[in-house]
Design a protein around this motif. Structure first.
Motif, PDB file in Angstrom:
ATOM      1  N   THR A 149      52.016  83.531 -78.951  1.00 52.53           N
ATOM      2  CA  THR A 149      50.365  82.490 -78.290  1.00 52.53           C
ATOM      3  C   THR A 149      49.724  83.008 -76.933  1.00 52.53           C
ATOM      4  OG1 THR A 149      50.620  80.869 -80.045  1.00 52.53           O
ATOM      5  CG2 THR A 149      49.276  80.514 -78.704  1.00 52.53           C
ATOM      6  N   GLU A 150      48.282  83.069 -76.783  1.00 51.56           N
ATOM      7  CA  GLU A 150      48.301  82.617 -75.026  1.00 51.56           C
ATOM      8  C   GLU A 150      46.904  81.947 -74.984  1.00 51.56           C
ATOM      9  OE1 GLU A 150      47.553  87.315 -74.839  1.00 51.56           O
ATOM     10  OE2 GLU A 150      46.597  87.378 -76.208  1.00 51.56           O
ATOM     11  N   THR A 151      46.872  81.664 -74.065  1.00 49.48           N
ATOM     12  CA  THR A 151      45.913  80.788 -73.056  1.00 49.48           C
ATOM     13  C   THR A 151      44.915  80.781 -74.082  1.00 49.48           C
ATOM     14  OG1 THR A 151      46.962  80.870 -71.525  1.00 49.48           O
ATOM     15  CG2 THR A 151      44.892  80.053 -71.606  1.00 49.48           C
ATOM     16  N   ARG A 152      44.443  82.298 -74.172  1.00 49.03           N
ATOM     17  CA  ARG A 152      42.897  82.287 -74.741  1.00 49.03           C
ATOM     18  C   ARG A 152      42.545  82.132 -76.710  1.00 49.03           C
ATOM     19  NH1 ARG A 152      42.302  88.821 -75.884  1.00 49.03           N
ATOM     20  NH2 ARG A 152      44.584  89.330 -76.235  1.00 49.03           N
ATOM     21  N   ASP A 153      43.747  81.482 -76.982  1.00 44.51           N
ATOM     22  CA  ASP A 153      43.912  80.737 -78.563  1.00 44.51           C
ATOM     23  C   ASP A 153      43.951  79.419 -78.326  1.00 44.51           C
ATOM     24  OD1 ASP A 153      44.213  83.947 -79.166  1.00 44.51           O
ATOM     25  OD2 ASP A 153      47.141  83.334 -79.243  1.00 44.51           O
ATOM     26  N   ARG A 154      43.753  78.689 -77.444  1.00 45.28           N
ATOM     27  CA  ARG A 154      43.685  77.293 -77.679  1.00 45.28           C
ATOM     28  C   ARG A 154      42.955  77.361 -76.778  1.00 45.28           C
ATOM     29  NH1 ARG A 154      44.913  78.527 -81.768  1.00 45.28           N
ATOM     30  NH2 ARG A 154      47.422  78.110 -82.182  1.00 45.28           N
ATOM     31  N   MET A 155      41.790  77.902 -75.349  1.00 43.43           N
ATOM     32  CA  MET A 155      40.682  77.113 -74.571  1.00 43.43           C
ATOM     33  C   MET A 155      39.843  77.296 -75.241  1.00 43.43           C
ATOM     34  SD  MET A 155      38.750  77.866 -72.102  1.00 43.43           S
ATOM     35  CE  MET A 155      38.178  79.468 -71.108  1.00 43.43           C
ATOM     36  N   VAL A 156      38.849  75.971 -74.797  1.00 46.39           N
ATOM     37  CA  VAL A 156      37.999  76.198 -75.580  1.00 46.39           C
ATOM     38  C   VAL A 156      36.938  76.177 -74.148  1.00 46.39           C
ATOM     39  CG1 VAL A 156      36.015  74.446 -76.142  1.00 46.39           C
ATOM     40  CG2 VAL A 156      38.784  74.568 -77.468  1.00 46.39           C
ATOM     41  N   GLU A 157      36.617  75.432 -73.186  1.00 50.18           N
ATOM     42  CA  GLU A 157      35.724  75.440 -72.140  1.00 50.18           C
ATOM     43  C   GLU A 157      37.099  75.430 -70.721  1.00 50.18           C
ATOM     44  OE1 GLU A 157      32.654  72.692 -73.011  1.00 50.18           O
ATOM     45  OE2 GLU A 157      33.472  71.791 -72.138  1.00 50.18           O
ATOM     46  N   LEU A 158      36.143  75.496 -69.344  1.00 52.35           N
ATOM     47  CA  LEU A 158      36.737  75.100 -68.094  1.00 52.35           C
ATOM     48  C   LEU A 158      35.673  74.644 -67.547  1.00 52.35           C
ATOM     49  CD1 LEU A 158      36.951  77.904 -66.182  1.00 52.35           C
ATOM     50  CD2 LEU A 158      38.555  78.247 -67.102  1.00 52.35           C
ATOM     51  N   ARG A 159      35.856  73.912 -66.504  1.00 52.21           N
ATOM     52  CA  ARG A 159      35.414  73.842 -65.471  1.00 52.21           C
ATOM     53  C   ARG A 159      36.252  74.390 -63.922  1.00 52.21           C
ATOM     54  NH1 ARG A 159      31.988  69.075 -65.056  1.00 52.21           N
ATOM     55  NH2 ARG A 159      32.588  69.134 -62.937  1.00 52.21           N
ATOM     56  N   ALA A 160      34.807  74.829 -63.385  1.00 45.30           N
ATOM     57  CA  ALA A 160      34.933  75.940 -62.375  1.00 45.30           C
ATOM     58  C   ALA A 160      34.513  75.382 -61.161  1.00 45.30           C
ATOM     59  CB  ALA A 160      35.000  77.171 -62.330  1.00 45.30           C
ATOM     60  N   VAL A 161      34.635  75.873 -59.779  1.00 45.01           N
ATOM     61  CA  VAL A 161      33.780  75.821 -58.480  1.00 45.01           C
ATOM     62  C   VAL A 161      33.593  76.849 -58.383  1.00 45.01           C
ATOM     63  CG1 VAL A 161      32.806  74.804 -56.376  1.00 45.01           C
ATOM     64  CG2 VAL A 161      34.461  73.106 -58.262  1.00 45.01           C
ATOM     65  N   THR A 162      32.290  77.484 -57.567  1.00 44.83           N
ATOM     66  CA  THR A 162      32.170  78.839 -57.414  1.00 44.83           C
ATOM     67  C   THR A 162      32.609  79.504 -55.845  1.00 44.83           C
ATOM     68  OG1 THR A 162      29.533  78.480 -57.307  1.00 44.83           O
ATOM     69  CG2 THR A 162      30.377  79.530 -59.450  1.00 44.83           C
ATOM     70  N   ARG A 163      32.720  80.841 -55.419  1.00 41.77           N
ATOM     71  CA  ARG A 163      32.878  80.319 -53.871  1.00 41.77           C
ATOM     72  C   ARG A 163      31.496  80.337 -54.096  1.00 41.77           C
ATOM     73  NH1 ARG A 163      32.544  80.716 -49.552  1.00 41.77           N
ATOM     74  NH2 ARG A 163      33.852  82.286 -47.904  1.00 41.77           N
ATOM     75  N   GLN A 164      30.257  79.904 -53.882  1.00 41.81           N
ATOM     76  CA  GLN A 164      29.200  79.572 -53.197  1.00 41.81           C
ATOM     77  C   GLN A 164      29.415  77.430 -53.367  1.00 41.81           C
ATOM     78  OE1 GLN A 164      28.920  81.997 -55.835  1.00 41.81           O
ATOM     79  NE2 GLN A 164      28.574  83.472 -54.236  1.00 41.81           N
TER      80      GLN A 164
END
Length: 325
Positions: A149-164
């Motif tokens: 099993t890999e992360t991509r099999d379970r991850m639905v969405e994520l929050r991130a802060v862009t470089r900007q």
């Protein structure tokens, strides 16, 4: 080695940052290998808004590097210029059980804590994280996985802060996952993620996690100063078998050694430098290529500057590395 202090050049807005700012922070203190030179400016944001404010105001020409728990990371002895961001557990270590057998987790959490929280909530499908040393941020970045099993099999969405400095939500598709790799927005800092599991029995899940722990501790040097699996498995092959066949089990350079227990684990056994560790890794790659014709690829992230006169060349005879690979 030390870097010029960046803070004076970031006035006056830097005084509004609420997180911790540390010039010339030794990165050997925050990596599992316990090696590495200093970060020019080390930043631990107070929360997501603080991180966004910092990145929005930071000049574009200043390099930003994000590190997690430091488990799958080799920082070179010359350290890192620019800003190194590390998310603290207090601000980015939340766990929230959602409807539909989902979890929302902060990216500073160790993988094992996410696996345990899922099990306690009767959510199956995340037990594989019990076998991965490191944190969720790194797992999201490199599509960490094991036991099928890999992360991509379970991850639905994520929050991130862009470089900007923009706070965004990214889907699984946005990350462009491949084997031990992602292709999400360059420079984005992941802050939380939602995982999809499925219904399971708590006791059954915990028993399977105990089995994973026992298997891992019997076959891997879990208590050593290491970066986990050193090289990716080439298609159709196991890296440890190739390393073993090339006579590299237990091979040593300076204070660095390939594990006797698991040949694909590289260890700091006696005050190794990053130069010792990377030289040993390239020596192994060279010997495996000579023996089998197969070129191993690093799974451990290597980054930072060499100390002048102590560069490491690819396969010991190629181009000098100049940055993260």
């Amino acid at each position: 080695m030390s870097w010029p202090d960046l803070i004076p050049s970031l006035s006056p807005w830097i005084s509004e940052v609420r997180g911790r700012l540390t010039p010339n922070q030794p990165l050997s203190e925050v990596t599992w290998f316990r090696v590495g030179g200093p970060a020019q400016l080390f930043f631990s944001p107070a929360d997501e808004d603080d991180l966004a404010f910092f990145l929005r105001n930071l000049p574009e020409d200043i390099r930003v590097t994000v590190i997690g728990l430091g488990s799958n990371l080799l920082v070179r002895d010359g350290g890192l210029d620019g800003v190194v961001i590390r998310l603290a557990g207090r601000a980015f270590g939340q766990i929230e059980v959602l409807d539909g057998h989902r979890l929302r987790v902060g990216t500073s959490l160790p993988d094992v804590k996410v696996a345990t929280a899922a099990a306690e909530a009767g959510i199956d499908g995340l037990t594989f994280y019990r076998g991965i040393p490191g944190g969720i941020g790194g797992a999201l970045y490199m599509n960490a996985g094991c036991y099928g099993t890999e992360t991509r099999d379970r991850m639905v969405e994520l929050r991130a802060v862009t470089r900007q400095g923009e706070i965004v939500t990214l889907t699984n598709a946005d990350m462009g996952y491949l084997y031990r790799k992602s292709n999400g927005p360059r420079g984005a800092v992941f802050t939380s993620a939602v995982y999809q599991g499925f219904a399971g029995d708590k006791d059954d899940i915990l028993n399977r996690m105990r089995e994973i722990t026992e298997k891992r501790e019997s076959s891997q040097p879990t208590k050593a100063k290491t970066g986990g699996s050193t090289f990716k498995n080439p298609e159709g092959h196991s890296s440890w078998k190739l390393i073993d066949a090339a006579g590299c089990r237990g091979l040593r350079v300076g204070g660095a050694q390939m594990s006797e227990l698991h040949a694909n684990f590289l260890l700091n056994v006696e005050d190794a430098t990053a130069h010792d560790i990377e030289t040993l890794g390239e020596t192994v790659r060279n010997r495996v290529r000579a023996h089998s014709g197969i070129e191993l690829r690093w799974e451990i992230r290597r980054m930072g500057h060499f100390v002048p006169g102590h560069e490491v060349r690819e396969f010991l005879d190629g181009d000098v590395f100049t940055g993260a690979v």
